[in-house]
Design a protein around this motif. Structure first.
Motif, mmCIF file in Angstrom:
data_model
loop_
_atom_site.group_PDB
_atom_site.id
_atom_site.type_symbol
_atom_site.label_atom_id
_atom_site.label_comp_id
_atom_site.label_asym_id
_atom_site.label_seq_id
_atom_site.Cartn_x
_atom_site.Cartn_y
_atom_site.Cartn_z
ATOM 1 N N GLU A 1 44.158 35.827 51.732
ATOM 2 C CA GLU A 1 42.833 35.240 51.951
ATOM 3 C C GLU A 1 41.989 35.310 50.686
ATOM 4 O OE1 GLU A 1 42.168 36.249 56.699
ATOM 5 O OE2 GLU A 1 41.867 37.827 55.204
ATOM 6 N N GLU B 1 43.138 32.687 48.309
ATOM 7 C CA GLU B 1 42.708 31.357 48.749
ATOM 8 C C GLU B 1 41.243 31.117 48.399
ATOM 9 O OE1 GLU B 1 42.790 27.522 50.578
ATOM 10 O OE2 GLU B 1 44.383 28.822 49.832
ATOM 11 N N LEU C 1 45.836 24.078 45.193
ATOM 12 C CA LEU C 1 45.258 23.670 46.478
ATOM 13 C C LEU C 1 45.695 22.256 46.824
ATOM 14 C CD1 LEU C 1 41.591 24.945 45.971
ATOM 15 C CD2 LEU C 1 43.323 25.942 47.482
ATOM 16 N N THR D 1 42.102 20.075 50.673
ATOM 17 C CA THR D 1 41.220 21.220 50.430
ATOM 18 C C THR D 1 40.299 20.938 49.253
ATOM 19 O OG1 THR D 1 42.832 22.747 51.365
ATOM 20 C CG2 THR D 1 41.136 23.701 49.941
#
Length: 93
Positions: free
Chosen positions: A38, A41, A67, A71
């Protein structure tokens, strides 16, 4: 959880970030809060916002960050919004 209780919890969560005083403290909090994946990201999304704000193309940003184009497009919409949190933060660098 009721909506009212959620709103109180969200306000406290946001205030928690404001109480952090150093990048080290923020890193420690984020490392506890988010998984490694996470955090990676979110870091890629922030980098995408920076590159888009510099005028880079979606393709360039996608290649650099890894990405998806979807996104990158979503981040771009956020960067272009009137009250963009991304723009606010980027203006302080």
């Amino acid at each position: 959880m009721t909506k009212a209780k959620f709103n109180v919890a969200k306000k406290q969560f946001i205030q928690a970030f404001c109480r952090l005083k150093t990048p080290k403290e923020t890193n420690e909090f984020l490392s506890d809060l988010l998984s490694r994946v996470e955090l990676e990201e979110f870091t890629r999304r922030f980098l995408a916002a920076r590159r888009l704000n510099e005028g880079r193309t979606y393709l360039e940003v996608s290649r650099e960050t890894g990405l998806s184009s979807t996104t990158v497009a979503r981040v771009s919409k956020c960067v272009q919004r009137k009250n963009s949190g991304y723009k606010l933060v980027l203006s302080r660098f």
